[in-house]
Design a protein around this motif. Structure first.
Motif: not given
Length: 161
Positions: A58, A62, A117-123
């Motif tokens: 990540m 960035t 650019d979009v970075a997504v972190m999810w549970e």
């Protein structure tokens, strides 16, 4: 190895970029020129990003985006996919030569465009738990559980109907 950030038009201009290339040991961009186009690259100490831990990956993404944005401050940029590494400067020249006309046309079309650019972190656990608690899903699950075993089994063809 050369990490490739983007392709820019040269138009007779020599650009000075801030030192921020995350992949380079000396944190400096290099300009590999082929006619009226150039690839903005840096030395790379790795061939693939796939083995990096998630946090490092990540941070690298960035830094890649920051580098693209720095380049956009100076000229139109055809961004190159995150993680693109070529063996050496000869391969960078080959890339520019083979795709020269397409790159030139695309860079010209880009003009004042901007890339995001979009970075997504999810549970996924809490999200799936919320979905599973939806009354319609609960009712459907109850219906499926009440079916005889032979009606529960579905092959790939049945799933596509």
């Amino acid at each position: 190895m050369k990490y490739v950030y983007g392709i820019v038009p040269m138009n007779g201009v020599v650009y000075e970029y801030d030192d921020m290339a995350f992949a380079a040991p000396n944190n400096a961009f290099e300009i590999v020129r082929d006619g009226d186009l150039a690839a903005i690259v840096s030395d790379s100490t790795f061939a693939t990003l796939g083995d990096l831990p998630r946090g490092d990956l990540m941070r690298s993404l960035t830094r890649h985006q920051e580098a693209i944005e720095e380049l956009m401050d100076h000229s139109p940029v055809l961004p190159v996919k995150f993680g693109t590494v070529l063996d050496d400067e000869v391969q960078v020249h080959t890339l520019l030569h083979i795709g020269h006309e397409e790159f030139r046309q695309t860079v010209h079309m880009l003009g004042g465009c901007v890339e995001f650019d979009v970075a997504v972190m999810w549970e996924p656990g809490p999200i799936f738990a919320e979905i599973a608690s939806d009354p319609q899903i609960v009712a459907l699950k109850t219906q499926v559980e009440a079916l005889p075993p032979e009606d529960k089994a579905m092959d790939d063809e049945a799933l596509c109907r």
